[in-house]
Design a protein around this motif. Sequence first.
Motif, short mmCIF file in Angstrom:
data_model
loop_
_atom_site.label_atom_id
_atom_site.label_comp_id
_atom_site.label_asym_id
_atom_site.label_seq_id
_atom_site.Cartn_x
_atom_site.Cartn_y
_atom_site.Cartn_z
N ILE A 13 0.87 -1.18 0.00
CA ILE A 13 0.00 0.00 0.00
C ILE A 13 0.90 1.22 0.00
O ILE A 13 1.80 1.34 0.84
CB ILE A 13 -0.93 0.00 1.22
N VAL A 14 0.69 2.11 -0.97
CA VAL A 14 1.48 3.32 -1.12
C VAL A 14 0.52 4.49 -1.26
O VAL A 14 -0.30 4.52 -2.18
CB VAL A 14 2.41 3.24 -2.36
N ASP A 15 0.61 5.45 -0.35
CA ASP A 15 -0.31 6.60 -0.35
C ASP A 15 -1.76 6.14 -0.35
O ASP A 15 -2.61 6.77 -0.99
CB ASP A 15 -0.05 7.52 -1.54
N GLY A 16 -2.05 5.04 0.31
CA GLY A 16 -3.41 4.53 0.39
C GLY A 16 -3.87 3.75 -0.82
O GLY A 16 -5.01 3.27 -0.86
N ILE A 17 -3.02 3.58 -1.81
CA ILE A 17 -3.36 2.83 -3.02
C ILE A 17 -2.80 1.42 -2.89
O ILE A 17 -1.62 1.23 -2.61
CB ILE A 17 -2.83 3.51 -4.28
N VAL A 18 -3.66 0.42 -3.11
CA VAL A 18 -3.26 -0.98 -3.00
C VAL A 18 -2.72 -1.44 -4.34
O VAL A 18 -3.36 -1.25 -5.37
CB VAL A 18 -4.47 -1.85 -2.59
N ARG A 19 -1.55 -2.06 -4.32
CA ARG A 19 -0.90 -2.51 -5.56
C ARG A 19 -0.53 -3.97 -5.48
O ARG A 19 -0.12 -4.45 -4.43
CB ARG A 19 0.34 -1.67 -5.82
N TYR A 20 -0.62 -4.64 -6.61
CA TYR A 20 -0.30 -6.06 -6.70
C TYR A 20 1.07 -6.24 -7.33
O TYR A 20 1.39 -5.63 -8.33
CB TYR A 20 -1.37 -6.75 -7.55
N ALA A 21 1.89 -7.13 -6.73
CA ALA A 21 3.27 -7.33 -7.19
C ALA A 21 3.42 -8.48 -8.16
O ALA A 21 4.47 -8.66 -8.74
CB ALA A 21 4.18 -7.56 -5.99
N GLY A 22 2.40 -9.28 -8.33
CA GLY A 22 2.51 -10.47 -9.17
C GLY A 22 2.57 -10.16 -10.65
O GLY A 22 2.45 -9.01 -11.07
N ARG B 21 -7.26 -2.66 -9.07
CA ARG B 21 -7.50 -1.31 -8.55
C ARG B 21 -7.96 -1.41 -7.11
O ARG B 21 -8.90 -2.14 -6.82
CB ARG B 21 -8.56 -0.61 -9.38
N GLY B 22 -7.30 -0.66 -6.23
CA GLY B 22 -7.69 -0.72 -4.83
C GLY B 22 -7.28 0.53 -4.09
O GLY B 22 -6.36 1.23 -4.48
N ARG B 23 -7.99 0.79 -2.99
CA ARG B 23 -7.72 1.98 -2.19
C ARG B 23 -8.11 1.71 -0.74
O ARG B 23 -9.08 1.03 -0.46
CB ARG B 23 -8.52 3.16 -2.72
N GLY C 42 -9.21 3.90 2.44
CA GLY C 42 -9.70 5.23 2.79
C GLY C 42 -9.46 5.56 4.25
O GLY C 42 -8.84 4.81 5.00
N ARG C 43 -9.98 6.71 4.64
CA ARG C 43 -9.89 7.14 6.02
C ARG C 43 -10.53 6.09 6.92
O ARG C 43 -11.52 5.49 6.57
CB ARG C 43 -10.57 8.47 6.18
N GLY C 44 -9.94 5.86 8.04
CA GLY C 44 -10.47 4.88 8.96
C GLY C 44 -10.18 3.44 8.57
O GLY C 44 -10.64 2.51 9.20
N GLY C 45 -9.42 3.22 7.47
CA GLY C 45 -9.02 1.89 7.07
C GLY C 45 -9.97 1.14 6.16
O GLY C 45 -9.76 -0.03 5.89
N ALA C 46 -11.02 1.79 5.68
CA ALA C 46 -11.95 1.12 4.76
C ALA C 46 -11.23 0.75 3.46
O ALA C 46 -10.57 1.59 2.85
CB ALA C 46 -13.15 2.00 4.46
N VAL C 47 -11.34 -0.52 3.05
CA VAL C 47 -10.65 -1.03 1.87
C VAL C 47 -11.67 -1.40 0.80
O VAL C 47 -12.69 -2.02 1.09
CB VAL C 47 -9.83 -2.30 2.21
N SER C 48 -11.36 -1.03 -0.44
CA SER C 48 -12.17 -1.42 -1.59
C SER C 48 -11.22 -1.80 -2.72
O SER C 48 -10.32 -1.03 -3.05
CB SER C 48 -13.06 -0.25 -2.03
#
Length: 123
Positions: A54-63, A70-72, A74-80
């Motif tokens: 996770i970089v700057d709140g953006i979720v990234r896949y290394a595979g 696409r992922g993010r 948010g505030r309070g840890g909400a993940v989508s």
Amino acid sequence: MIRFATMSAAAAIVCAALSSQPAVARTPYDGPWSVVIITDRGTCDRAYRYSVQIVDGIVRYAGEMGMDFRGRVGRGGAVSVSVAAGGSRADGRGRLGRDYGGGTWAGYGSTGRCSGRWTAERR
């Protein structure tokens, strides 16, 4: 068949290339995570484990699976997160804490629909 791409969406959640240089965290969730995806319903494989960044709140896949990921967080840890590859697609939702998190996912592919849960642990 719903495969790796569908399972990856849950998670979570989530994978990214790890840099050899230390990164300055801009959100409380930035950094490397390990995500376990579990199928509770459907014909998907039972479980997978993935590395996530996770970089700057953006979720990234290394595979290297050629996924549209696409992922993010948010505030309070909400993940989508959404993942698509070939004819498969999955969406995951949940929440991260400081060192742990979890949620649910659902998706579809050539064998039908699958769903389940995911857990994440900071590395």
